[in-house]
Scaffold this active site. Structure first.
Site, short mmCIF file in Angstrom:
data_model
loop_
_atom_site.label_atom_id
_atom_site.label_comp_id
_atom_site.label_asym_id
_atom_site.label_seq_id
_atom_site.Cartn_x
_atom_site.Cartn_y
_atom_site.Cartn_z
N ASN A 400 49.02 59.44 1.75
CA ASN A 400 48.19 60.36 2.92
C ASN A 400 48.74 60.34 4.12
O ASN A 400 49.63 61.15 4.44
CB ASN A 400 46.70 60.04 2.78
CG ASN A 400 46.06 60.92 3.43
OD1 ASN A 400 46.49 61.60 4.23
ND2 ASN A 400 44.39 61.11 3.25
N ASP A 401 48.72 59.28 4.82
CA ASP A 401 49.32 59.15 6.21
C ASP A 401 50.63 59.40 6.28
O ASP A 401 51.29 60.14 7.01
CB ASP A 401 48.99 57.80 6.93
CG ASP A 401 47.45 57.67 6.94
OD1 ASP A 401 46.70 58.79 6.99
OD2 ASP A 401 47.06 56.55 7.13
N VAL A 402 51.33 58.89 5.06
CA VAL A 402 53.00 58.99 5.18
C VAL A 402 53.53 60.43 4.94
O VAL A 402 54.66 60.47 4.85
CB VAL A 402 53.61 57.86 4.26
CG1 VAL A 402 53.13 56.52 4.67
CG2 VAL A 402 53.27 58.00 2.71
#
Ligand code: NAP
Length: 473
Positions: A400-402
Protein backbone atom coordinates in the site's frame (compact mmCIF):
# COMPACT_ATOMS: atom_id res chain seq x y z
CA UNK A 1 36.15 -34.49 31.62
CA UNK A 2 39.09 -36.51 30.16
CA UNK A 3 42.59 -35.19 30.92
CA UNK A 4 43.38 -34.13 27.33
CA UNK A 5 40.14 -32.11 27.18
CA UNK A 6 41.07 -30.33 30.41
CA UNK A 7 44.56 -29.62 29.04
CA UNK A 8 43.09 -28.26 25.81
CA UNK A 9 40.64 -26.10 27.75
CA UNK A 10 43.46 -24.70 29.91
CA UNK A 11 45.64 -24.09 26.83
CA UNK A 12 42.82 -22.29 25.04
CA UNK A 13 41.84 -20.41 28.18
CA UNK A 14 45.34 -18.90 28.31
CA UNK A 15 44.95 -17.67 24.74
CA UNK A 16 41.65 -15.84 25.09
CA UNK A 17 42.68 -12.87 22.95
CA UNK A 18 43.80 -15.08 20.06
CA UNK A 19 40.41 -16.81 20.04
CA UNK A 20 38.67 -13.42 20.36
CA UNK A 21 40.61 -12.27 17.29
CA UNK A 22 39.53 -15.34 15.33
CA UNK A 23 35.92 -14.73 16.44
CA UNK A 24 36.16 -11.07 15.35
CA UNK A 25 37.45 -12.05 11.90
CA UNK A 26 34.63 -14.60 11.57
CA UNK A 27 32.09 -11.88 12.56
CA UNK A 28 33.36 -9.62 9.79
CA UNK A 29 33.33 -12.42 7.18
CA UNK A 30 29.85 -13.42 8.44
CA UNK A 31 28.50 -9.88 8.01
CA UNK A 32 30.00 -9.71 4.53
CA UNK A 33 28.23 -12.97 3.61
CA UNK A 34 24.95 -11.58 4.99
CA UNK A 35 24.99 -8.90 2.30
CA UNK A 36 23.71 -11.29 -0.37
CA UNK A 37 20.64 -13.55 -0.12
CA UNK A 38 22.62 -16.44 -1.69
CA UNK A 39 25.25 -16.46 1.07
CA UNK A 40 23.18 -15.08 3.96
CA UNK A 41 22.48 -18.47 5.60
CA UNK A 42 26.22 -19.28 5.57
CA UNK A 43 26.99 -15.83 7.03
CA UNK A 44 24.44 -16.34 9.79
CA UNK A 45 25.93 -19.72 10.69
CA UNK A 46 29.50 -18.38 10.67
CA UNK A 47 28.58 -15.44 12.92
CA UNK A 48 26.72 -17.75 15.32
CA UNK A 49 29.77 -20.05 15.41
CA UNK A 50 32.01 -17.05 16.13
CA UNK A 51 29.72 -16.06 19.01
CA UNK A 52 29.88 -19.65 20.31
CA UNK A 53 33.70 -19.46 20.22
CA UNK A 54 33.73 -16.08 21.99
CA UNK A 55 31.33 -17.20 24.75
CA UNK A 56 33.06 -20.59 25.11
CA UNK A 57 36.54 -19.10 25.51
CA UNK A 58 35.26 -16.55 28.02
CA UNK A 59 33.87 -19.38 30.14
CA UNK A 60 37.23 -21.20 29.93
CA UNK A 61 39.29 -18.11 30.68
CA UNK A 62 39.58 -18.99 34.37
CA UNK A 63 37.90 -15.75 35.49
CA UNK A 64 34.55 -17.27 36.36
CA UNK A 65 34.19 -17.78 40.09
CA UNK A 66 30.88 -19.62 40.07
CA UNK A 67 29.10 -21.14 37.09
CA UNK A 68 25.73 -21.61 38.83
CA UNK A 69 23.99 -18.42 37.73
CA UNK A 70 25.58 -18.56 34.30
CA UNK A 71 24.13 -22.06 33.84
CA UNK A 72 20.70 -20.88 35.04
CA UNK A 73 20.84 -17.86 32.70
CA UNK A 74 21.85 -19.99 29.73
CA UNK A 75 19.12 -22.54 30.43
CA UNK A 76 16.39 -19.89 30.75
CA UNK A 77 17.70 -17.99 27.70
CA UNK A 78 17.91 -21.14 25.58
CA UNK A 79 14.38 -22.13 26.60
CA UNK A 80 12.98 -18.69 25.69
CA UNK A 81 14.92 -18.78 22.39
CA UNK A 82 13.64 -22.23 21.44
CA UNK A 83 10.02 -21.41 22.35
CA UNK A 84 10.20 -18.04 20.54
CA UNK A 85 11.68 -19.58 17.38
CA UNK A 86 8.76 -22.01 17.26
CA UNK A 87 5.90 -19.76 18.34
CA UNK A 88 6.71 -16.33 16.90
CA UNK A 89 5.22 -15.98 13.44
CA UNK A 90 7.23 -14.57 10.55
CA UNK A 91 4.92 -11.52 10.58
CA UNK A 92 5.94 -10.83 14.18
CA UNK A 93 9.71 -10.99 13.51
CA UNK A 94 10.16 -7.19 13.38
CA UNK A 95 8.65 -6.83 16.86
CA UNK A 96 10.87 -9.64 18.13
CA UNK A 97 13.96 -7.97 16.69
CA UNK A 98 12.91 -4.72 18.38
CA UNK A 99 12.55 -6.55 21.69
CA UNK A 100 15.95 -8.26 21.33
CA UNK A 101 17.58 -4.88 20.67
CA UNK A 102 16.00 -3.70 23.91
CA UNK A 103 17.30 -6.71 25.85
CA UNK A 104 20.84 -5.98 24.57
CA UNK A 105 20.46 -2.44 25.92
CA UNK A 106 19.10 -3.75 29.25
CA UNK A 107 22.08 -6.12 29.62
CA UNK A 108 24.51 -3.23 29.05
CA UNK A 109 22.76 -1.02 31.60
CA UNK A 110 22.75 -3.85 34.17
CA UNK A 111 26.45 -4.64 33.66
CA UNK A 112 27.25 -0.93 34.00
CA UNK A 113 25.25 -0.78 37.26
CA UNK A 114 26.91 -3.88 38.69
CA UNK A 115 30.40 -2.62 37.80
CA UNK A 116 29.55 0.75 39.32
CA UNK A 117 28.73 -0.83 42.68
CA UNK A 118 31.63 -3.30 42.46
CA UNK A 119 34.17 -0.54 41.94
CA UNK A 120 32.79 2.01 44.42
CA UNK A 121 34.01 4.13 46.15
CA UNK A 122 37.12 4.62 43.98
CA UNK A 123 36.40 4.69 40.23
CA UNK A 124 38.89 6.21 37.79
CA UNK A 125 37.82 8.87 35.24
CA UNK A 126 37.91 6.52 32.22
CA UNK A 127 35.94 3.74 33.91
CA UNK A 128 33.24 6.04 35.32
CA UNK A 129 32.86 7.67 31.89
CA UNK A 130 32.24 4.37 30.09
CA UNK A 131 30.02 3.11 32.93
CA UNK A 132 27.80 6.20 32.64
CA UNK A 133 27.69 6.04 28.84
CA UNK A 134 26.89 2.33 28.92
CA UNK A 135 24.12 2.95 31.47
CA UNK A 136 22.66 5.82 29.46
CA UNK A 137 22.73 4.23 25.99
CA UNK A 138 21.62 0.84 27.37
CA UNK A 139 18.64 2.22 29.32
CA UNK A 140 17.56 4.47 26.42
CA UNK A 141 17.77 1.51 24.01
CA UNK A 142 15.66 -0.61 26.37
CA UNK A 143 12.64 1.70 26.60
CA UNK A 144 13.00 2.95 23.01
CA UNK A 145 12.86 -0.62 21.76
CA UNK A 146 9.93 -1.50 23.99
CA UNK A 147 8.13 1.56 22.53
CA UNK A 148 8.94 0.39 18.98
CA UNK A 149 7.73 -3.11 19.91
CA UNK A 150 4.42 -1.69 21.22
CA UNK A 151 3.89 0.29 18.00
CA UNK A 152 4.71 -2.63 15.70
CA UNK A 153 2.58 -5.03 17.76
CA UNK A 154 -0.18 -2.39 17.54
CA UNK A 155 -0.48 -2.31 21.34
CA UNK A 156 -0.35 1.47 20.91
CA UNK A 157 -1.18 3.58 17.86
CA UNK A 158 1.49 3.62 15.14
CA UNK A 159 0.80 7.32 14.63
CA UNK A 160 3.19 9.95 15.97
CA UNK A 161 2.34 11.13 19.46
CA UNK A 162 3.29 14.75 20.01
CA UNK A 163 2.41 17.31 22.66
CA UNK A 164 3.01 21.06 22.88
CA UNK A 165 6.58 21.94 23.80
CA UNK A 166 7.82 18.38 23.23
CA UNK A 167 11.15 19.47 21.77
CA UNK A 168 11.70 21.78 24.75
CA UNK A 169 10.94 18.97 27.21
CA UNK A 170 13.46 16.77 25.39
CA UNK A 171 16.04 19.54 25.43
CA UNK A 172 15.60 20.08 29.18
CA UNK A 173 15.93 16.33 29.76
CA UNK A 174 19.11 16.15 27.66
CA UNK A 175 20.60 19.06 29.62
CA UNK A 176 19.60 17.33 32.88
CA UNK A 177 21.33 14.15 31.64
CA UNK A 178 24.51 16.11 30.92
CA UNK A 179 24.33 17.68 34.39
CA UNK A 180 23.93 14.27 36.06
CA UNK A 181 26.81 12.77 34.05
CA UNK A 182 29.10 15.60 35.12
CA UNK A 183 27.86 15.28 38.74
CA UNK A 184 28.65 11.54 38.96
CA UNK A 185 31.89 11.96 37.02
CA UNK A 186 33.17 14.52 39.55
CA UNK A 187 32.02 12.49 42.56
CA UNK A 188 31.35 8.83 41.62
CA UNK A 189 29.92 8.00 45.07
CA UNK A 190 26.79 10.13 44.39
CA UNK A 191 24.48 7.17 44.03
CA UNK A 192 21.17 9.12 43.83
CA UNK A 193 22.53 10.96 40.76
CA UNK A 194 23.50 7.63 39.19
CA UNK A 195 19.94 6.33 39.60
CA UNK A 196 18.44 9.63 38.42
CA UNK A 197 20.53 9.26 35.24
CA UNK A 198 19.18 5.73 34.71
CA UNK A 199 15.60 7.01 35.21
CA UNK A 200 16.01 9.91 32.78
CA UNK A 201 17.55 7.63 30.15
CA UNK A 202 14.52 5.32 30.45
CA UNK A 203 12.13 8.28 30.03
CA UNK A 204 14.10 9.69 27.08
CA UNK A 205 13.95 6.31 25.30
CA UNK A 206 10.14 6.53 25.30
CA UNK A 207 10.09 10.23 24.38
CA UNK A 208 12.42 9.66 21.43
CA UNK A 209 10.20 6.96 19.90
CA UNK A 210 6.65 8.26 20.48
CA UNK A 211 6.78 11.19 18.03
CA UNK A 212 7.93 8.87 15.25
CA UNK A 213 5.34 6.95 13.36
CA UNK A 214 3.99 6.01 10.01
CA UNK A 215 6.48 5.21 7.31
CA UNK A 216 9.45 6.39 9.40
CA UNK A 217 9.47 3.38 11.74
CA UNK A 218 12.07 1.40 9.68
CA UNK A 219 14.60 4.15 10.32
CA UNK A 220 13.95 4.00 14.07
CA UNK A 221 14.29 0.24 14.21
CA UNK A 222 17.62 0.39 12.37
CA UNK A 223 18.77 3.18 14.69
CA UNK A 224 17.82 1.25 17.85
CA UNK A 225 19.68 -1.74 16.44
CA UNK A 226 22.73 0.48 16.12
CA UNK A 227 22.28 1.84 19.67
CA UNK A 228 22.20 -1.70 21.05
CA UNK A 229 25.58 -2.32 19.36
CA UNK A 230 27.01 0.90 20.79
CA UNK A 231 25.76 -0.11 24.25
CA UNK A 232 27.45 -3.53 23.95
CA UNK A 233 30.68 -1.93 22.77
CA UNK A 234 30.66 0.45 25.76
CA UNK A 235 30.10 -2.56 28.03
CA UNK A 236 33.25 -4.02 26.44
CA UNK A 237 35.16 -0.95 27.65
CA UNK A 238 33.57 -1.27 31.11
CA UNK A 239 34.71 -4.91 31.38
CA UNK A 240 37.91 -4.45 29.34
CA UNK A 241 36.69 -7.23 27.05
CA UNK A 242 37.97 -6.97 23.48
CA UNK A 243 35.41 -9.20 21.79
CA UNK A 244 32.51 -7.18 23.23
CA UNK A 245 34.14 -3.98 21.98
CA UNK A 246 34.59 -5.42 18.48
CA UNK A 247 31.22 -7.18 18.21
CA UNK A 248 29.38 -4.13 19.59
CA UNK A 249 31.19 -1.79 17.19
CA UNK A 250 30.28 -4.03 14.25
CA UNK A 251 26.60 -4.01 15.22
CA UNK A 252 26.71 -0.26 15.91
CA UNK A 253 28.38 0.51 12.59
CA UNK A 254 26.21 -1.80 10.48
CA UNK A 255 23.12 -0.37 12.22
CA UNK A 256 24.20 3.14 11.22
CA UNK A 257 24.74 2.02 7.61
CA UNK A 258 21.26 0.45 7.62
CA UNK A 259 19.79 3.62 9.14
CA UNK A 260 21.38 5.62 6.35
CA UNK A 261 20.06 3.20 3.70
CA UNK A 262 16.57 3.48 5.18
CA UNK A 263 16.78 7.30 5.21
CA UNK A 264 17.86 7.28 1.56
CA UNK A 265 15.01 4.88 0.76
CA UNK A 266 12.55 7.29 2.42
CA UNK A 267 14.31 10.36 1.00
CA UNK A 268 14.47 11.81 4.52
CA UNK A 269 17.26 13.01 6.76
CA UNK A 270 17.76 11.42 10.15
CA UNK A 271 17.04 14.79 11.86
CA UNK A 272 13.81 15.05 9.95
CA UNK A 273 12.80 11.56 11.10
CA UNK A 274 13.74 12.10 14.75
CA UNK A 275 12.27 15.58 15.13
CA UNK A 276 9.72 15.81 12.33
CA UNK A 277 6.60 14.21 13.90
CA UNK A 278 5.90 12.53 10.57
CA UNK A 279 2.36 11.66 9.57
CA UNK A 280 0.57 14.10 11.84
CA UNK A 281 -1.25 15.82 9.04
CA UNK A 282 -2.18 12.52 7.42
CA UNK A 283 -5.78 12.34 6.28
CA UNK A 284 -8.02 10.05 8.32
CA UNK A 285 -7.49 6.34 8.04
CA UNK A 286 -9.95 3.80 6.77
CA UNK A 287 -11.74 6.12 4.39
CA UNK A 288 -14.09 3.38 3.30
CA UNK A 289 -14.85 2.17 -0.21
CA UNK A 290 -14.84 4.87 -2.82
CA UNK A 291 -13.78 7.74 -0.60
CA UNK A 292 -10.08 8.37 -0.72
CA UNK A 293 -9.06 11.79 0.58
CA UNK A 294 -7.46 13.99 -2.04
CA UNK A 295 -9.26 12.32 -4.95
CA UNK A 296 -12.99 12.46 -4.17
CA UNK A 297 -13.92 11.95 -7.84
CA UNK A 298 -12.37 8.48 -7.99
CA UNK A 299 -14.38 5.29 -7.93
CA UNK A 300 -13.36 1.94 -6.53
CA UNK A 301 -13.76 -0.80 -9.11
CA UNK A 302 -13.97 -4.28 -7.61
CA UNK A 303 -13.45 -7.01 -10.22
CA UNK A 304 -14.01 -10.75 -10.27
CA UNK A 305 -11.36 -13.46 -10.50
CA UNK A 306 -12.64 -14.25 -14.02
CA UNK A 307 -12.01 -10.63 -15.13
CA UNK A 308 -8.48 -10.80 -13.74
CA UNK A 309 -7.73 -14.15 -15.39
CA UNK A 310 -8.90 -12.79 -18.75
CA UNK A 311 -6.57 -9.78 -18.42
CA UNK A 312 -3.64 -12.00 -17.43
CA UNK A 313 -4.25 -14.40 -20.34
CA UNK A 314 -4.00 -11.43 -22.70
CA UNK A 315 -0.76 -10.06 -21.26
CA UNK A 316 2.91 -10.63 -21.86
CA UNK A 317 4.63 -9.18 -18.82
CA UNK A 318 3.78 -9.19 -15.13
CA UNK A 319 5.51 -7.49 -12.20
CA UNK A 320 4.59 -8.65 -8.70
CA UNK A 321 4.73 -5.96 -6.03
CA UNK A 322 4.71 -7.64 -2.62
CA UNK A 323 4.04 -5.73 0.60
CA UNK A 324 3.18 -6.31 4.23
CA UNK A 325 -0.16 -7.96 3.32
CA UNK A 326 1.75 -10.81 1.63
CA UNK A 327 3.50 -11.48 4.93
CA UNK A 328 0.25 -11.15 6.91
CA UNK A 329 -1.54 -13.62 4.69
CA UNK A 330 1.54 -15.89 4.34
CA UNK A 331 0.94 -15.75 0.60
CA UNK A 332 4.56 -16.05 -0.58
CA UNK A 333 4.22 -19.68 -1.74
CA UNK A 334 1.00 -18.87 -3.60
CA UNK A 335 2.77 -15.91 -5.25
CA UNK A 336 5.54 -18.20 -6.50
CA UNK A 337 2.96 -20.71 -7.76
CA UNK A 338 1.05 -18.01 -9.63
CA UNK A 339 4.36 -16.75 -11.06
CA UNK A 340 5.15 -20.26 -12.32
CA UNK A 341 1.63 -20.66 -13.76
CA UNK A 342 2.02 -17.34 -15.62
CA UNK A 343 5.45 -18.36 -16.93
CA UNK A 344 3.87 -21.61 -18.14
CA UNK A 345 1.44 -19.40 -20.12
CA UNK A 346 4.46 -17.67 -21.71
CA UNK A 347 4.44 -14.46 -19.65
CA UNK A 348 7.60 -12.76 -18.37
CA UNK A 349 7.42 -12.55 -14.55
CA UNK A 350 9.46 -10.22 -12.31
CA UNK A 351 9.27 -9.06 -8.69
CA UNK A 352 9.67 -5.44 -7.55
CA UNK A 353 11.17 -5.03 -4.08
CA UNK A 354 10.78 -1.74 -2.21
CA UNK A 355 13.43 -1.29 0.53
CA UNK A 356 10.84 -0.62 3.26
CA UNK A 357 8.08 -2.99 2.10
CA UNK A 358 6.81 -5.12 4.99
CA UNK A 359 7.85 -4.45 8.53
CA UNK A 360 11.62 -5.04 8.59
CA UNK A 361 14.51 -4.44 6.22
CA UNK A 362 14.72 -7.28 3.71
CA UNK A 363 11.30 -8.63 4.78
CA UNK A 364 10.10 -9.37 1.24
CA UNK A 365 13.43 -10.91 0.19
CA UNK A 366 13.31 -13.29 3.15
CA UNK A 367 9.73 -14.40 2.43
CA UNK A 368 10.29 -14.87 -1.30
CA UNK A 369 13.54 -16.76 -0.65
CA UNK A 370 11.61 -19.03 1.74
CA UNK A 371 9.17 -19.74 -1.12
CA UNK A 372 12.13 -20.52 -3.45
CA UNK A 373 11.55 -17.61 -5.80
CA UNK A 374 14.72 -17.26 -7.88
CA UNK A 375 16.91 -14.28 -6.87
CA UNK A 376 17.36 -13.36 -10.55
CA UNK A 377 13.66 -12.42 -10.69
CA UNK A 378 13.92 -9.93 -7.80
CA UNK A 379 14.59 -6.30 -8.75
CA UNK A 380 15.34 -3.27 -6.59
CA UNK A 381 13.25 -0.13 -6.92
CA UNK A 382 15.83 1.73 -9.06
CA UNK A 383 16.11 -1.20 -11.46
CA UNK A 384 12.41 -1.94 -11.87
CA UNK A 385 10.82 1.53 -11.85
CA UNK A 386 11.72 2.33 -15.48
CA UNK A 387 10.12 -1.01 -16.47
CA UNK A 388 6.59 -0.29 -15.20
CA UNK A 389 5.67 1.96 -18.15
CA UNK A 390 6.45 -0.95 -20.51
CA UNK A 391 4.72 -3.52 -18.32
CA UNK A 392 1.28 -5.08 -18.90
CA UNK A 393 0.13 -6.03 -15.38
CA UNK A 394 1.40 -5.03 -11.93
CA UNK A 395 0.02 -7.42 -9.29
CA UNK A 396 0.14 -5.59 -5.95
CA UNK A 397 -0.05 -8.14 -3.15
CA UNK A 398 -0.88 -6.44 0.14
CA UNK A 399 1.37 -3.47 -0.62
CA UNK A 400 0.00 0.00 0.00
CA UNK A 401 2.35 2.78 1.18
CA UNK A 402 5.17 1.63 -1.13
CA UNK A 403 2.95 2.07 -4.24
CA UNK A 404 1.20 5.28 -3.21
CA UNK A 405 1.46 7.76 -6.16
CA UNK A 406 0.84 10.63 -3.70
CA UNK A 407 4.54 10.32 -2.87
CA UNK A 408 5.36 12.07 -6.16
CA UNK A 409 2.04 13.71 -7.07
CA UNK A 410 0.68 15.38 -3.96
CA UNK A 411 2.93 17.97 -2.26
CA UNK A 412 0.52 18.03 0.71
CA UNK A 413 0.92 14.32 1.37
CA UNK A 414 3.01 13.38 4.43
CA UNK A 415 4.93 10.91 2.23
CA UNK A 416 5.61 13.44 -0.54
CA UNK A 417 9.18 12.92 -1.74
CA UNK A 418 9.46 9.31 -0.56
CA UNK A 419 10.57 7.09 -3.47
CA UNK A 420 7.84 4.56 -4.31
CA UNK A 421 7.33 1.79 -6.86
CA UNK A 422 5.67 3.26 -9.97
CA UNK A 423 3.17 0.37 -10.27
CA UNK A 424 0.47 2.78 -11.53
CA UNK A 425 2.33 3.20 -14.82
CA UNK A 426 1.59 -0.40 -15.82
CA UNK A 427 -1.19 -0.93 -18.35
CA UNK A 428 -3.28 -2.65 -15.64
CA UNK A 429 -2.78 -2.69 -11.89
CA UNK A 430 -4.35 -5.52 -9.89
CA UNK A 431 -4.51 -4.79 -6.17
CA UNK A 432 -5.00 -7.73 -3.81
CA UNK A 433 -6.15 -6.56 -0.36
CA UNK A 434 -9.11 -7.06 1.91
CA UNK A 435 -10.59 -3.57 2.14
CA UNK A 436 -9.86 0.10 1.49
CA UNK A 437 -7.95 0.34 4.75
CA UNK A 438 -4.72 2.33 4.61
CA UNK A 439 -1.28 0.82 5.26
CA UNK A 440 1.14 1.38 8.11
CA UNK A 441 1.55 5.13 7.47
CA UNK A 442 -2.22 5.61 7.88
CA UNK A 443 -2.68 7.48 4.59
CA UNK A 444 -5.15 6.78 1.82
CA UNK A 445 -4.00 5.65 -1.60
CA UNK A 446 -5.35 7.18 -4.83
CA UNK A 447 -3.91 4.25 -6.80
CA UNK A 448 -6.96 2.22 -5.77
CA UNK A 449 -9.25 4.66 -7.62
CA UNK A 450 -7.33 4.89 -10.87
CA UNK A 451 -9.03 3.89 -14.13
CA UNK A 452 -6.41 1.22 -14.82
CA UNK A 453 -6.70 -0.32 -11.33
CA UNK A 454 -8.66 -3.52 -10.68
CA UNK A 455 -9.38 -4.12 -6.99
CA UNK A 456 -9.47 -7.82 -6.09
CA UNK A 457 -10.79 -7.71 -2.54
CA UNK A 458 -10.09 -10.58 -0.16
CA UNK A 459 -7.27 -12.30 1.68
CA UNK A 460 -4.20 -12.26 -0.61
CA UNK A 461 -3.49 -15.98 -0.37
CA UNK A 462 -7.10 -16.95 -1.12
CA UNK A 463 -7.23 -14.58 -4.11
CA UNK A 464 -3.92 -15.88 -5.47
CA UNK A 465 -5.07 -19.49 -5.17
CA UNK A 466 -8.27 -18.61 -7.02
CA UNK A 467 -6.24 -16.91 -9.77
CA UNK A 468 -4.06 -20.03 -10.09
CA UNK A 469 -7.21 -22.19 -10.36
CA UNK A 470 -8.67 -19.79 -12.93
CA UNK A 471 -5.56 -19.95 -15.09
CA UNK A 472 -5.70 -23.76 -15.09
CA UNK A 473 -9.23 -23.81 -16.49
P1 NAP B 1 1.43 -1.27 4.14
O1 NAP B 1 1.45 0.09 3.55
O2 NAP B 1 1.56 -1.38 5.61
O3 NAP B 1 0.07 -1.94 3.64
C1 NAP B 1 -0.17 -3.28 3.88
C2 NAP B 1 -1.54 -3.60 3.30
O4 NAP B 1 -1.69 -5.01 3.40
C3 NAP B 1 -2.69 -2.97 4.04
O5 NAP B 1 -3.20 -1.87 3.33
C4 NAP B 1 -3.69 -4.12 4.21
O6 NAP B 1 -4.92 -3.73 3.62
C5 NAP B 1 -3.07 -5.25 3.43
N1 NAP B 1 -3.27 -6.56 4.08
C6 NAP B 1 -3.13 -6.88 5.38
N2 NAP B 1 -3.44 -8.16 5.57
C7 NAP B 1 -3.77 -8.66 4.35
C8 NAP B 1 -4.17 -9.94 3.90
N3 NAP B 1 -4.31 -10.98 4.73
N4 NAP B 1 -4.42 -10.09 2.57
C9 NAP B 1 -4.30 -9.05 1.72
N5 NAP B 1 -3.92 -7.83 2.09
C10 NAP B 1 -3.66 -7.64 3.41
O7 NAP B 1 2.55 -2.21 3.50
P2 NAP B 1 3.75 -1.84 2.53
O8 NAP B 1 3.23 -1.25 1.26
O9 NAP B 1 4.59 -3.06 2.50
O10 NAP B 1 4.51 -0.68 3.28
C11 NAP B 1 5.26 -0.92 4.47
C12 NAP B 1 4.94 0.16 5.48
O11 NAP B 1 5.43 -0.24 6.77
C13 NAP B 1 5.63 1.46 5.13
O12 NAP B 1 4.86 2.55 5.57
C14 NAP B 1 6.94 1.35 5.94
O13 NAP B 1 7.55 2.58 6.20
C15 NAP B 1 6.39 0.71 7.22
N6 NAP B 1 7.42 -0.01 8.02
C16 NAP B 1 8.38 -0.72 7.37
C17 NAP B 1 9.36 -1.33 8.10
C18 NAP B 1 10.50 -2.03 7.37
O14 NAP B 1 11.60 -2.10 7.91
N7 NAP B 1 10.25 -2.57 6.19
C19 NAP B 1 9.35 -1.30 9.52
C20 NAP B 1 8.30 -0.59 10.15
C21 NAP B 1 7.34 0.05 9.38
P3 NAP B 1 -6.30 -4.45 4.09
O15 NAP B 1 -6.37 -4.29 5.54
O16 NAP B 1 -7.34 -3.71 3.33
O17 NAP B 1 -6.19 -5.87 3.65
Amino acid sequence: MPAFALDLAAWLGARTDVVYLIAAILFIVGIKLLSSPETAAKGNFLSAFAMFLAVGITLLSGQIVDFTWIAVGMAVGALIGIVASRLVKMTAMPQMVALYNGLGGAASALVATSEYFRQLPEIGPFLITVILLSLFVGALTLTGSVGAFAKLQELVSGRPLVFPGQHWVNLVLVLAVLGLVVGVFLEPARQPLFFALAGLALVLGILVVIPIGGADMPVVIALLNSYSGVAVSLTGFVLANNVLIIAGSLVGASGIFLTNEMCVAMNRSIWNVLFGGFGLEAPGSGAGAGAVAGDPQGQVKPYTIEDAVTVLENSQTVIFVPGYGMAASQAQHAVRELGEALEAHGLQVRYAIHPVAGRMPGHMNVLLAEANVSYDLLFDMEQINPEFSRNDVAIVIGANDVVNPAAHEDPDSPIYGMPVLDAEQSRTVMVLKRSMNPGFAGIDNVLFLRDNTMMLFGDAKTTLNRLIEGLKQ
